[in-house]
Write an enzyme that holds these catalytic residues in place. Structure first.
Site, mmCIF file in Angstrom:
data_model
loop_
_atom_site.group_PDB
_atom_site.id
_atom_site.type_symbol
_atom_site.label_atom_id
_atom_site.label_comp_id
_atom_site.label_asym_id
_atom_site.label_seq_id
_atom_site.Cartn_x
_atom_site.Cartn_y
_atom_site.Cartn_z
ATOM 1 N N LYS A 149 0.836 -1.216 0.000
ATOM 2 C CA LYS A 149 0.000 0.000 0.000
ATOM 3 C C LYS A 149 0.870 1.265 0.000
ATOM 4 C CE LYS A 149 -2.300 -1.799 3.473
ATOM 5 N NZ LYS A 149 -1.947 -3.216 3.327
ATOM 6 N N ILE A 150 1.846 1.306 0.922
ATOM 7 C CA ILE A 150 2.667 2.516 1.029
ATOM 8 C C ILE A 150 3.623 2.611 -0.167
ATOM 9 C CG2 ILE A 150 4.381 3.728 2.449
ATOM 10 C CD1 ILE A 150 3.012 2.351 4.906
ATOM 11 N N ARG A 230 10.309 -0.305 9.164
ATOM 12 C CA ARG A 230 10.563 -0.835 10.501
ATOM 13 C C ARG A 230 12.052 -0.829 10.806
ATOM 14 N NH1 ARG A 230 6.637 0.403 11.916
ATOM 15 N NH2 ARG A 230 4.895 -0.676 12.875
ATOM 16 N N ASP A 254 13.235 6.852 9.940
ATOM 17 C CA ASP A 254 12.135 7.208 10.846
ATOM 18 C C ASP A 254 11.965 6.132 11.924
ATOM 19 O OD1 ASP A 254 9.802 8.729 11.633
ATOM 20 O OD2 ASP A 254 8.564 7.151 10.740
ATOM 21 N N GLU A 259 13.578 1.507 19.923
ATOM 22 C CA GLU A 259 12.930 2.822 20.030
ATOM 23 C C GLU A 259 12.468 3.042 21.460
ATOM 24 O OE1 GLU A 259 9.873 3.256 17.026
ATOM 25 O OE2 GLU A 259 11.238 2.660 15.435
ATOM 26 N N HIS A 278 9.989 8.190 14.624
ATOM 27 C CA HIS A 278 8.848 7.356 14.213
ATOM 28 C C HIS A 278 7.594 8.222 13.981
ATOM 29 C CE1 HIS A 278 7.296 2.953 14.438
ATOM 30 N NE2 HIS A 278 6.569 3.651 13.571
ATOM 31 N N LEU A 279 7.732 9.120 13.006
ATOM 32 C CA LEU A 279 6.654 10.090 12.738
ATOM 33 C C LEU A 279 5.821 9.735 11.518
ATOM 34 C CD1 LEU A 279 8.407 13.576 13.265
ATOM 35 C CD2 LEU A 279 6.894 12.343 14.816
ATOM 36 N N GLY A 280 6.134 8.586 10.883
ATOM 37 C CA GLY A 280 5.477 8.251 9.614
ATOM 38 C C GLY A 280 3.965 8.385 9.650
HETATM 39 N N1 LIG Z 1 6.873 4.769 10.029
HETATM 40 C C1 LIG Z 1 5.609 4.603 10.315
HETATM 41 O O1 LIG Z 1 5.057 5.304 11.158
HETATM 42 C C2 LIG Z 1 4.805 3.599 9.587
HETATM 43 C C3 LIG Z 1 5.380 2.431 9.178
HETATM 44 N N2 LIG Z 1 4.631 1.492 8.525
HETATM 45 C C4 LIG Z 1 5.310 0.275 8.080
HETATM 46 O O2 LIG Z 1 5.459 0.320 6.662
HETATM 47 C C5 LIG Z 1 5.569 -1.007 6.153
HETATM 48 C C6 LIG Z 1 4.719 -1.179 4.907
HETATM 49 O O3 LIG Z 1 3.369 -0.986 5.203
HETATM 50 P P1 LIG Z 1 2.216 -1.222 4.095
HETATM 51 O O4 LIG Z 1 2.652 -0.741 2.792
HETATM 52 O O5 LIG Z 1 0.960 -0.711 4.690
HETATM 53 O O6 LIG Z 1 2.182 -2.814 4.085
HETATM 54 P P2 LIG Z 1 1.674 -3.762 2.907
HETATM 55 O O7 LIG Z 1 1.404 -5.073 3.556
HETATM 56 O O8 LIG Z 1 0.603 -3.119 2.121
HETATM 57 O O9 LIG Z 1 2.958 -3.909 1.982
HETATM 58 C C7 LIG Z 1 4.107 -4.615 2.348
HETATM 59 C C8 LIG Z 1 4.705 -5.201 1.080
HETATM 60 O O10 LIG Z 1 5.928 -5.825 1.425
HETATM 61 C C9 LIG Z 1 6.058 -6.981 0.606
HETATM 62 N N3 LIG Z 1 7.012 -7.890 1.225
HETATM 63 C C10 LIG Z 1 6.823 -8.743 2.263
HETATM 64 N N4 LIG Z 1 7.960 -9.412 2.516
HETATM 65 C C11 LIG Z 1 8.879 -8.973 1.614
HETATM 66 C C12 LIG Z 1 10.236 -9.288 1.380
HETATM 67 N N5 LIG Z 1 10.867 -10.222 2.111
HETATM 68 N N6 LIG Z 1 10.874 -8.653 0.381
HETATM 69 C C13 LIG Z 1 10.253 -7.712 -0.365
HETATM 70 N N7 LIG Z 1 8.940 -7.381 -0.202
HETATM 71 C C14 LIG Z 1 8.280 -8.005 0.789
HETATM 72 C C15 LIG Z 1 4.660 -7.525 0.524
HETATM 73 O O11 LIG Z 1 4.483 -8.356 -0.611
HETATM 74 C C16 LIG Z 1 3.829 -6.255 0.427
HETATM 75 O O12 LIG Z 1 3.551 -5.932 -0.927
HETATM 76 C C17 LIG Z 1 5.205 -1.918 7.325
HETATM 77 O O13 LIG Z 1 6.383 -2.390 7.917
HETATM 78 C C18 LIG Z 1 4.520 -0.989 8.308
HETATM 79 O O14 LIG Z 1 4.604 -1.442 9.614
HETATM 80 C C19 LIG Z 1 3.318 1.700 8.228
HETATM 81 C C20 LIG Z 1 2.704 2.860 8.618
HETATM 82 C C21 LIG Z 1 3.385 3.885 9.349
HETATM 83 O O1 LIG Z 2 1.404 4.412 15.707
HETATM 84 C C1 LIG Z 2 2.330 4.994 15.144
HETATM 85 O O2 LIG Z 2 2.537 6.190 15.254
HETATM 86 C C2 LIG Z 2 3.262 4.186 14.267
HETATM 87 C C3 LIG Z 2 2.604 3.702 13.035
HETATM 88 C C4 LIG Z 2 3.290 2.529 12.457
HETATM 89 O O3 LIG Z 2 4.466 2.355 12.577
HETATM 90 C C5 LIG Z 2 2.472 1.548 11.763
HETATM 91 O O4 LIG Z 2 1.284 1.805 11.558
HETATM 92 O O5 LIG Z 2 3.013 0.483 11.422
#
Ligand SMILES: NC(=O)C1=CN([C@@H]2O[C@H](COP(=O)(O)OP(=O)(O)OC[C@H]3O[C@@H](n4cnc5c(N)ncnc54)[C@H](O)[C@@H]3O)[C@@H](O)[C@H]2O)C=CC1
Ligand SMILES: O=C(O)CCC(=O)C(=O)O
Length: 526
Positions: A149-150, A230, A254, A259, A278-280
């Site tokens: 998604k992201i 992560r 981030d 953490e 961790h502001l994403g």
């Molecule tokens: N910094 C922050 O505050 C935030 C961080 N995140 C993190 O961002 C990451 C992505 O989130 P989304 O896009 O929502 O998840 P998502 O599940 O939509 O996408 C993750 C993608 O990674 C792929 N994937 C899984 N294992 C893999 C590997 N070994 N090699 C390559 N690709 C692989 C999957 O096929 C999938 O397309 C997650 O770790 C989530 O926790 C999400 C929201 C906020």
């Molecule tokens: O709750 C937060 O601020 C972190 C969000 C995050 O890392 C996630 O949704 O995976």
């Protein structure tokens, strides 16, 4: 009234939803030992990334029905321990997608143009334009690791900025990547060619230290890395060394292995490194989205309804749930019924999904059948989360078959259980108004709604039996609410299905089987 503990800062919109059905306590910044002490009082726990929900906390949460993560990553929850205890774990898979993608893009541009350090220098009273000469992203190559998604949103925006897109994601089709304008490549090629590498994958055993000294050595001296996914996907020590030694140009992080970030050699690096706490997901919009999304799911589960984004109920996504919802109760009822007919110790359950249910999407109906089957043994302790594990641990073998050709109803479910009382089979379907009908019992066609107390007999189809059974039940003061006979041939074997107003008194089943012509009798409570 149910009690919910909110242990991280959550938008008020979520608290308002929870307050409709529960008493809500907001207690942030608790130490693990404080959480262990109080968690036993609560039916639900709502968290962000700040609370680590360990096995100890889960085991102390004896009343917990649901853990809601207001965000995507559930790596701060011991999901396996929660599953074992029948606790649903839900998240908000999309609520912060845009926020996280925009943060990654902001990090890429900030890193390229040294915005944080340039800003700090002006605020110190300096006017240094030489030090902060940057690089353009236009026509540069971005390597997106994880095109979920992201990653997909990052791809869309990066394309609009005129970048060339490479992506590595072993679980994404070439067509999907092409739709986004990305060339799917392997990780080696991506790290060798990309000017910017941005990570959007979960942290798993496979992705831990995916970016290590070996990978860093393959990158160009102009490469910049962004990690808003992560901590721990990058080996931080190896990264700091690679930047210090000029192997790569910089990094924007981030998220961190630990953490809040403690002592770290990354802190001492200059404008080539940007660090955010961790502001994403920290936008007003995302926080409202995730709080509402997760609070609604907690409310639903506390009201006995299914959750739409449970991470530990495989296949039960929102679209699937919408389609299957009416059939889940049918599967559970049939499981409960056939389990009682087959006797306590079931060894084999055959689940046949028929008509419109003969698709791969119907897998949750198998779980619902198991939940029903185990209900007599486990009562409230079995749910959609732990039904499969509990069945496996009891040595119940499950065989699933699908038959689209059987179309007596739009969709029907046939269960056959083998247990200590032999093998029994029951089929059920839904009427147009969603009411459950039992349509077949052990091969005999019937058409009855399930009821709380039921009696089934197998007998010879001959005059007088129904009257004798009625008199016998009457003599025990058991009132019959409805009765139906099913038979295949006249004067052959038949089944009688009775709905009773009262439970059968002890010992009466033996009396029933003494009635001439009645071979077997079973009582069931649903
Ligand atoms: N910094 C922050 O505050 C935030 C961080 N995140 C993190 O961002 C990451 C992505 O989130 P989304 O896009 O929502 O998840 P998502 O599940 O939509 O996408 C993750 C993608 O990674 C792929 N994937 C899984 N294992 C893999 C590997 N070994 N090699 C390559 N690709 C692989 C999957 O096929 C999938 O397309 C997650 O770790 C989530 O926790 C999400 C929201 C906020
Ligand atoms: O709750 C937060 O601020 C972190 C969000 C995050 O890392 C996630 O949704 O995976």
């Amino acid at each position: 009234m149910s009690k919910v503990l909110v242990s991280d800062p959550i938008d008020q919109a979520g608290i308002d939803i929870l307050s409709q059905v529960a008493t809500v306590d907001v207690k942030t910044g608790l130490k693990p030992e404080e959480l262990v002490k109080i968690i036993g009082e609560y039916d639900a726990l709502m968290i962000r990334s700040g609370t680590r929900v360990t096995k100890e906390i889960i085991e102390a949460g004896t009343q917990l029905k649901i853990i809601g993560r207001a965000g995507v990553g559930v790596d701060n929850v011991d999901v396996a321990a929660a599953t074992r205890q029948g606790i649903v774990v839900v998240n908000s898979p999309e609520g912060n997608t845009i926020a996280a993608a925009e943060h990654a893009l902001a990090m890429m541009l900030s890193l390229s143009r040294h915005i944080p350090d340039a800003n700090a220098s002006v605020k110190r009273g300096e006017w240094d334009r030489k030090t902060f000469v940057g690089a353009e992203v236009y026509k540069k190559t971005i390597g997106i690791v994880g095109l979920g998604k992201i990653g997909s949103h990052v791809a869309t925006v990066a394309k609009a900025m005129g970048m060339k897109l490479l992506a590595y994601d072993p679980f994404i089709s070439t067509e999907r990547a092409e739709q986004l304008g990305c060339q799917l490549v392997d990780m080696d090629l991506l790290v060798q060619q990309a000017d910017y590498i941005t990570l959007h994958i979960p942290k798993t055993p496979e992705t831990t230290h995916l970016i290590n000294a070996n990978m860093l050595a393959k990158m160009k001296p102009t490469t910049r890395i962004i990690n808003c996914a992560r901590g721990g996907i990058i080996d931080e020590e190896a990264l700091a060394t690679a930047i210090k030694e000029g192997q790569i140009a910089g990094a924007a992080l981030d998220v961190f292995e630990s953490e809040p970030l403690g002592e770290s050699s990354l802190r001492s690096l200059g404008k080539e490194v940007i660090l955010t706490p961790h502001l994403g997901a920290s936008t007003t919009e995302a926080q409202v989205n995730v709080a509402i999304d997760v609070a609604e799911q907690i409310r639903d589960v506390l009201l006995g309804l299914p959750a739409r984004s449970a991470v530990n109920i495989p296949g039960l996504g929102p679209d699937v749930l919408e389609e299957l919802k009416p059939y889940m109760q049918l599967a559970e009822t049939l499981g409960n019924l056939v389990g009682q007919l087959a006797g306590g110790r079931v060894e084999l359950l055959n689940v046949r999904l028929q008509g419109e249910l003969a698709t791969n999407k119907s897998q949750p109906l198998v779980v619902a059948s198991l939940k029903g089957l185990l209900f007599q043994a486990l009562r409230e302790r079995v749910n959609y989360v732990n039904a499969s594990i509990e069945a496996k641990e009891r040595g119940i073998r499950v065989i699933e078959t699908r038959d689209a050709a059987i179309k007596d109803y739009a969709g029907s479910i046939h269960l056959e259980a083998t247990g200590s009382l032999g093998t029994h089979a029951v089929t059920g379907a839904l009427l147009g108004d969603g009411e459950i009908r039992l349509t077949n019992l052990d091969g005999f066609p019937i058409n009855v709604p399930p009821s709380h107390h039921m009696l089934f007999t197998v007998h010879r189809d001959m005059p007088g039996i129904i009257g004798k059974l009625g008199s016998l039940l009457g003599s025990f003061n058991v009132n019959i609410a409805s009765m139906q006979v099913g038979r295949k041939i006249v004067r052959g074997d038949a089944v009688m299905v009775l709905s009773l107003d009262d439970p059968l008194p002890d010992g009466i089943l033996t009396e029933i089987t003494k009635v001439p012509g009645i071979r077997d009798a079973y009582t069931v409570t649903l």
